[in-house]
Design an enzyme around this catalytic site. Structure first.
Site, mmCIF file in Angstrom:
data_model
loop_
_atom_site.group_PDB
_atom_site.id
_atom_site.type_symbol
_atom_site.label_atom_id
_atom_site.label_comp_id
_atom_site.label_asym_id
_atom_site.label_seq_id
_atom_site.Cartn_x
_atom_site.Cartn_y
_atom_site.Cartn_z
ATOM 1 N N ASP A 26 -1.996 16.508 -0.956
ATOM 2 C CA ASP A 26 -1.416 15.199 -1.200
ATOM 3 C C ASP A 26 -0.436 15.248 -2.370
ATOM 4 O OD1 ASP A 26 -1.776 12.225 -0.477
ATOM 5 O OD2 ASP A 26 -2.052 12.192 -2.655
ATOM 6 N N GLU A 77 2.263 17.672 1.783
ATOM 7 C CA GLU A 77 2.604 16.288 2.091
ATOM 8 C C GLU A 77 3.568 15.826 1.000
ATOM 9 O OE1 GLU A 77 2.071 11.836 1.695
ATOM 10 O OE2 GLU A 77 1.416 13.347 0.273
ATOM 11 N N TYR A 114 -8.088 1.214 3.742
ATOM 12 C CA TYR A 114 -8.889 0.325 2.899
ATOM 13 C C TYR A 114 -10.053 -0.337 3.631
ATOM 14 C CZ TYR A 114 -4.470 0.840 0.453
ATOM 15 O OH TYR A 114 -3.354 1.367 -0.142
#
Length: 652
Positions: A383, A412, A524
């Site tokens: 990430d 990424e 979420y």
């Protein structure tokens, strides 16, 4: 000062290499490395050159001869056969024997006396004979002795014939005198990865959403059950967002709300709480026994596991109390949370890679990688690597590969092109790309050519994700089911490595107004899906993946050949194997709303087809077969019928 030694052979303009050899080129096991270089020397000597390759750490070189082309350009090739770091170089030298053969042949005309030239040749032959082994040395010495006898007897032609004859030529080729030459230094490096680095279909899913009861947290056992359907669709890699304990402090609510309601599960990227950090499992997912069973099922189905490697810590992560110096602090001493203005991530503390305890932090990051490799993870999707120092990546990837050269790293990094390229050079085997935002014919053509036909192809492999949890591109928001088919075909055929985020096969398209973000984002909240919902494209995705597995041409990454069409809304391109045994032509309507037609221009000579030859165009998506003849074909594509062809070209 007069130089005491200098290269007698010039070797320059060597290809391939990356930044003058600063970084390795990339290949996968079984791929060829075609090497070329300018090799020349003062004077008129004949030259020879050999390509030398070995795995780093081995002593013995594998050698193969290079061949000379136009304008002193030499070529050679070799195949890499094992994962890990390799090195190669070129040795060029004056071929004294061939130079002598050329000289004495030119001088050998009627009445010429060539005794001196023969003596010079004997010196060359004798030197090589000392390098010969066993029976070869005996044969060479026997010919040399016969030449000397012939010369002494005045039989000049007989001596010449023996010196330049096929027997002596073949042995001299095995034992050349390389003393007047040069070996390229330093060596050039290759990072060889597993084939799945270059050919794979990725499927991303959130483990906590794999249950069947709305709002109930999914488990690894639910994931195990889901794996069968993912395997049936033809995917090779399952990619999991973070599966670690999630922080409580400043936990995000649904749709990235700053206030979490009771029961909100938070963002998996806010890692760490009282149950552990990066080397712990979120307890609601299950136990380590469940994880081991998940890994075993993936192996049974021949699916590899990619795990999101995220260097974020929630305020509740054990590192915060144990190593406060690993984080950024504000002037008042408080911890600084992550920001990407205007976005704020109060639930995340970024790590400070310039900390005074750099060694401790870097070693801990390495420890996390090695821990998950030991748990069965073979690939890491990293990430935001562009927000960490590149020297860290070069170091940590090198350290992981020192123990596990088979591990794959995906960057990424949706960032500036130069940084994306540098991360690939530093060790990332794959990278996300701008494909997600390339929709028009010319921009797709230009971008894919940049990736697969230029210098970038030597070190950069683009993984074409059609969507991600962070990115719902406008064409998918508004284009309906046809748009999802368009983008799936493009991603899966323009690149040999592509991926989708779960829900793509259901054509999920509801976005936050004015943004490229999913409404009710799974980042979420838990999202339980009906995998048989009307309008799904599961069968199409499955068919595309099956076509890829059955078509060697679609398993190649480099050198996409774009074909001419007369309509800017229809793009066409070809991929083929080196021997042209598999030729695939893809034709895609880029407009999800309207029917378009075009004349396709077929490069018959490139395909090895004669101008008046009839050949078959087999559409692998519809299983329709067409008889084509000549360099053009009519194509019509419509949202109401079909949006694309994936055609296998067959000669009758």
């Amino acid at each position: 000062m007069v130089p005491q030694d200098y290269p007698r052979v010039i070797i320059e303009a060597v290809e391939p290499q990356v930044d003058g050899g600063r970084f390795p080129i990339k290949r996968v096991v079984g791929e060829k490395v075609a090497v070329s270089a300018d090799i020349y020397k003062e004077g008129h000597d004949k030259l020879a050159a050999v390509l030398k390759v070995r795995k780093v750490g081995e002593k013995k070189w594998q050698e193969s001869p290079m061949t000379q082309g136009d304008n002193d350009r030499w070529q050679g090739e070799f195949t890499v056969t094992a994962v890990g770091r390799w090195e190669y170089t070129i040795e060029g030298y004056a071929e004294r024997y061939l130079s002598w053969v050329d000289e004495i042949t030119k001088k050998n005309v009627g009445g010429a006396t060539l005794g001196s030239e023969l003596l010079e040749g004997l010196v060359i032959l004798k030197k090589s004979a000392t390098m010969a082994a066993g029976g070869d040395r005996t044969r060479m010495n026997s010919i040399i002795a016969a030449m000397e006898s012939a010369l002494a007897a005045g039989e000049q032609q007989g001596a010449i014939d023996m010196g330049i004859g096929s027997v002596m030529r073949s042995m001299m080729a095995r034992y050349p005198d390389r003393s007047e030459g040069y070996e390229l230094a330093p060596t050039l490096k290759i990072m060889v990865n597993r084939p799945i680095t270059r050919f794979a279909s990725w499927y991303e899913f959130f483990p906590r959403s794999q249950g069947t009861v709305p709002y109930r947290h999914g488990t690894l056992q639910d994931c195990i059950r889901r794996l069968r359907a993912i395997h049936a669709m033809g995917f090779d890699v399952v990619y999991l967002p973070p599966i670690h304990p999630i922080g409580h402090s400043f936990r995000k609510g649904k749709n990235n709300s700053l206030v979490a309601e009771p029961g909100d599960v938070g963002s998996p990227w806010a890692i760490g709480n009282e149950n552990g950090g990066h080397m712990a499992l979120e307890p609601q997912l299950g136990t380590w026994d469940d994880w081991d069973q998940f890994v075993a099922t993936c192996r049974e189905l021949e699916i590899e596991i990619a795990l999101d490697y995220v260097m974020n810590c929630s305020p509740d992560h054990p590192y915060v109390s144990e190593h406060p110096d690993w984080f950024f602090h504000r002037p008042d001493g408080s911890f600084k949370y992550a920001e990407n203005p205007p976005k704020k991530y109060q639930d995340v503390y970024p790590l400070n890679f310039g900390t005074s305890d750099r060694a401790g932090l870097w070693q801990e990051m390495l420890k996390i990688f090695l821990f998950w490799v030991g748990k069965g993870v073979t690939t890491f999707r990293v990430d935001n690597p562009h927000t960490k120092p590149v020297p860290f990546w070069e170091w940590v990837i090198g350290e992981v590969h020192r123990q596990h050269p088979e591990v794959i790293f995906l960057a990424e990094a949706f960032t500036k092109p130069k940084m994306m390229r540098l991360l690939a050079k530093a060790g990332f085997a794959q990278s996300y790309t701008y494909f997600t935002w390339r929709n028009e014919k010319q921009e797709l053509t230009d971008y894919v050519n940049e990736l697969t036909s230029g210098e970038m192809k030597e070190y950069f492999t683009g993984n074409f994700f059609a969507n991600t949890p962070d990115i719902l591109p406008p064409i998918l928001q508004y284009g309906g089911r046809p748009a999802f088919i368009i983008r799936a075909v493009l991603a899966a055929t323009l690149s040999s490595v592509y991926g989708i985020y779960s829900g793509y096969e259901l054509c999920e398209s509801q976005a936050i107004p004015g943004k490229e973000e999913y409404l009710d984002s799974e980042k979420y909240e838990i999202k339980v899906r009906d995998w048989k919902a009307p309008g799904h494209i599961v069968q199409i995705i499955t068919l595309i993946n099956n076509i890829r597995h059955d078509s060697p041409a679609l398993q190649t990454y480099n050198n996409v050949l774009f074909l001419t069409t007369d309509n800017p809304k229809i793009i066409a391109y070809a991929k083929m194997t080196e021997d042209r045994s598999d030729i695939i032509v893809c034709i895609v309507n880029l407009d999800p709303f309207h029917k378009h037609y075009t004349t396709l221009h077929v490069p018959l000579a490139t395909f090895g087809i004669d101008e008046d030859e009839q050949y078959q165009a087999h559409d692998l998506l519809s299983d329709e077969r067409y008889r084509w003849r000549g360099p053009t074909a009519y194509v019509e594509l419509s949202p109401s019928t079909k949006m694309a062809h994936i055609i296998k070209i067959r000669r009758w």
